[in-house]
Design an enzyme around this catalytic site. Structure first.
Site, PDB file in Angstrom:
ATOM      1  N   GLU A 158      46.935  47.233  39.893  1.00  0.00           N
ATOM      2  CA  GLU A 158      45.834  46.553  39.201  1.00  0.00           C
ATOM      3  C   GLU A 158      45.119  45.742  40.259  1.00  0.00           C
ATOM      4  OE1 GLU A 158      43.702  44.237  38.283  1.00  0.00           O
ATOM      5  OE2 GLU A 158      44.523  43.198  36.558  1.00  0.00           O
ATOM      6  N   LEU A 159      43.932  46.173  40.657  1.00  0.00           N
ATOM      7  CA  LEU A 159      43.291  45.655  41.857  1.00  0.00           C
ATOM      8  C   LEU A 159      41.999  44.915  41.533  1.00  0.00           C
ATOM      9  CD1 LEU A 159      44.023  48.817  44.036  1.00  0.00           C
ATOM     10  CD2 LEU A 159      45.464  46.815  43.656  1.00  0.00           C
TER      11      LEU A 159
ATOM     12  N   LYS B 293      58.565  39.495  42.933  1.00  0.00           N
ATOM     13  CA  LYS B 293      58.077  39.000  44.215  1.00  0.00           C
ATOM     14  C   LYS B 293      56.728  38.349  43.933  1.00  0.00           C
ATOM     15  CE  LYS B 293      56.017  38.425  48.041  1.00  0.00           C
ATOM     16  NZ  LYS B 293      54.662  37.865  48.077  1.00  0.00           N
ATOM     17  N   HIS B 294      56.776  37.045  43.661  1.00  0.00           N
ATOM     18  CA  HIS B 294      55.547  36.339  43.305  1.00  0.00           C
ATOM     19  C   HIS B 294      54.838  35.860  44.569  1.00  0.00           C
ATOM     20  CE1 HIS B 294      52.979  35.154  40.156  1.00  0.00           C
ATOM     21  NE2 HIS B 294      53.903  34.876  39.260  1.00  0.00           N
TER      22      HIS B 294
ATOM     23  N   TRP C 297      48.658  34.843  42.635  1.00  0.00           N
ATOM     24  CA  TRP C 297      48.811  33.460  42.194  1.00  0.00           C
ATOM     25  C   TRP C 297      47.931  33.110  41.003  1.00  0.00           C
ATOM     26  CZ3 TRP C 297      43.922  31.828  42.260  1.00  0.00           C
ATOM     27  CH2 TRP C 297      43.040  32.487  43.138  1.00  0.00           C
ATOM     28  N   ASN C 298      46.931  33.921  40.644  1.00  0.00           N
ATOM     29  CA  ASN C 298      45.872  33.415  39.770  1.00  0.00           C
ATOM     30  C   ASN C 298      46.256  33.315  38.295  1.00  0.00           C
ATOM     31  OD1 ASN C 298      45.808  36.291  39.939  1.00  0.00           O
ATOM     32  ND2 ASN C 298      43.770  36.315  39.040  1.00  0.00           N
TER      33      ASN C 298
ATOM     34  N   CYS D 297      40.235  38.752  38.014  1.00  0.00           N
ATOM     35  CA  CYS D 297      39.789  40.103  38.362  1.00  0.00           C
ATOM     36  C   CYS D 297      38.787  40.649  37.349  1.00  0.00           C
ATOM     37  CB  CYS D 297      40.990  41.052  38.442  1.00  0.00           C
ATOM     38  SG  CYS D 297      42.136  40.673  39.774  1.00  0.00           S
TER      39      CYS D 297
ATOM     40  N   GLU E  89      33.981  41.502  46.061  1.00  0.00           N
ATOM     41  CA  GLU E  89      34.467  40.774  44.892  1.00  0.00           C
ATOM     42  C   GLU E  89      34.387  39.279  45.162  1.00  0.00           C
ATOM     43  OE1 GLU E  89      38.244  40.716  41.822  1.00  0.00           O
ATOM     44  OE2 GLU E  89      38.639  41.151  43.935  1.00  0.00           O
TER      45      GLU E  89
ATOM     46  N   GLY F 230      46.665  42.638  42.742  1.00  0.00           N
ATOM     47  CA  GLY F 230      46.086  41.916  43.862  1.00  0.00           C
ATOM     48  C   GLY F 230      44.814  42.579  44.333  1.00  0.00           C
ATOM     49  N   SER F 231      44.498  42.369  45.593  1.00  0.00           N
ATOM     50  CA  SER F 231      43.262  42.887  46.158  1.00  0.00           C
ATOM     51  C   SER F 231      43.346  44.389  46.384  1.00  0.00           C
ATOM     52  CB  SER F 231      42.971  42.194  47.488  1.00  0.00           C
ATOM     53  OG  SER F 231      43.902  42.614  48.479  1.00  0.00           O
TER      54      SER F 231
END
Length: 456
Positions: A227-228, A153-154, A129-130, A261, A358, A205-206
């Site tokens: 991409e984490l 897929k948001h 969402w960021n 991130c 994080e 995401g995470s």
């Protein structure tokens, strides 16, 4: 049903229906039918679609930005900038995809041998969402220009953003099915990943979520880009321009209310300039205006969700309890909405919660290093390896970059993503790369062609 709480008011904003399994399968099937035609289109034809989409984004910057401000609390001035950056990404790949994907001749015993880059098929993008617009176009612009089709897929918290993104393609006259919305409940995502019509997966995401998605994709032998998360270091040495470093590190830490991130999360300062740098950083942070993200004067909006704010408060509380000093903020505020104050923690050590985990919020954490070697050791003492910055004399900074365990290093500047440059992490911060010439190569068939007769 996807229920969205406005993070500024704490009240229900809207509800969107989620897809059932049959509807999901239907959209994936449509993406495959669309792929059969889209893959044959010339680069110029694909580029025309992306240019039209970018033109709409530039024309409707204010309206599109409002979706982000409402759904996840992004200050309007940042949201408008994000729309324009997404348009730039579309334009960049429209203009450069053909050169990035040119066939490469390689010498062998063939009369002619070369590598060509062919599309794979429908690619599933699972996004957070960021940065709803930027991350969507970082995923879809290179994939589409390579000849793939895309399913978005948001995050369930930004359904209006997802609908708006897909609607841009429809209004731009894009062929039906090349870019579709896939609003799924989280338990249904695995079925999408495993669907035989999905040929590749892009996840942002995470690290915990990425580990699960990567395992699912690997079990189906599907390529995936991850991409984490990050606990990104910013190293400030004694010969740095401290004023500029404080300006840009402070800005990096509070972009999107710190929910980034690649924000500077561990600020590692050489002992001889530690006190002076802390003073400069505090002066900058305490001037920032937190409030209604719809107000153009607001610098920092709310945290996107209440559970995320509570998690941030836990991390700060544990870090203070372990011995860190809090010079700003650090307390949950009264009132409506999911706001968390700008917080400055100093005398932090690398074993404290704010360094081991994080932190996703406007929390600046400052550590003291004895010297440059100690600063590097602290920077690399993390399970993450996404982005970093070094503030020192240029040649020294470039030499130190080779020692930093991160996918991106900035010397004397702001850490940011740029469509012209590859982005991604190592260790638990990710797999593969996005953006630049490297990003578009993640979702293509790198096909070797050998043409006889054999040459002696």
């Amino acid at each position: 049903m996807l229920r969205v709480i406005n993070p500024t008011s704490g009240q229900l904003l809207h509800e969107y229906p989620a897809l059932d399994r049959d509807s999901m399968n239907s959209r994936i099937d449509m993406a495959n039918r669309a792929f059969a035609d889209w893959r044959t289109r010339s680069f110029a034809e694909r580029a025309e679609v992306l240019h039209q989409v970018a033109a709409l984004m530039r024309a409707e910057e204010v309206e599109l930005a409002r979706h982000m401000t409402d759904e996840m609390g992004k200050p309007v001035k940042e949201a408008r900038g994000e729309v324009l950056k997404a348009a730039w990404c579309a334009e960049h790949y429209a203009g450069h995809a053909e050169s990035y994907l040119q066939p490469v001749s390689l010498a062998s015993d063939a009369s002619h041998s070369y590598v060509q880059h062919l599309p794979l098929g429908p690619v599933l993008g699972i996004l957070p969402w960021n940065a709803p617009f930027w991350l969507a176009f970082r995923f879809c612009a290179p994939a589409l220009m390579a000849g793939n089709t895309c399913l978005l897929k948001h995050d369930p918290h930004v359904p209006a953003c997802a609908e708006a993104i897909v609607d841009l393609f429809a209004r731009a006259g894009a062929p039906e099915g090349i870019m579709q919305n896939l609003p799924l409940q989280t338990p249904d995502v695995e079925a999408a990943i495993r669907h035989p019509g999905i040929r590749a997966v892009s996840f942002t995401g995470s690290s915990a979520g990425g580990s699960k998605v990567a395992a699912m994709a690997a079990s189906e032998i599907k390529p995936a880009v991850m991409e984490l998360g990050g606990s990104d270091p910013a190293i400030v040495l004694a010969d740095a321009d401290l004023e500029q470093a404080a300006d840009l590190i402070g800005f990096s830490r509070i972009i999107n209310a710190g929910q980034s991130c690649i924000a500077a999360k561990r600020i590692i300062v050489e002992a001889s300039v530690y006190d002076r740098f802390v003073e400069l950083l505090k002066t900058r942070l305490e001037k920032l205006n937190q409030g209604d993200p719809a107000d153009p004067e607001t610098d920092i909006g709310p945290i996107a969700r209440e559970d995320l704010r509570n998690e941030l408060a836990r991390q700060v509380d544990e870090t203070i309890a372990a011995g860190a000093r809090c010079l700003l903020g650090g307390k949950l505020p009264e009132g409506t909405g999911f706001f968390y104050p700008v917080t400055l923690l100093v005398d932090v050590t690398n074993d404290m919660t704010a360094c081991r985990e994080e932190t996703f919020g406007p929390v600046a954490v400052v550590l003291k290093a004895d010297n440059a070697e100690h600063a590097l050791a602290l920077a690399n003492d993390t399970e993450y390896g996404l982005a970093s910055s070094i503030w020192t004399e240029q040649s020294r900074g470039e030499a130190m970059a080779r020692e930093i365990e991160a996918g991106q290093v900035v010397v004397n500047g702001l850490v940011k993503t740029d469509p012209r440059l590859p982005s991604g992490g190592i260790k638990r911060s990710g797999l593969g790369r996005e953006l630049g010439p490297h990003g578009i190569l993640e979702f293509v068939n790198i096909q070797q062609v050998w043409v006889g007769p054999k040459q002696e």
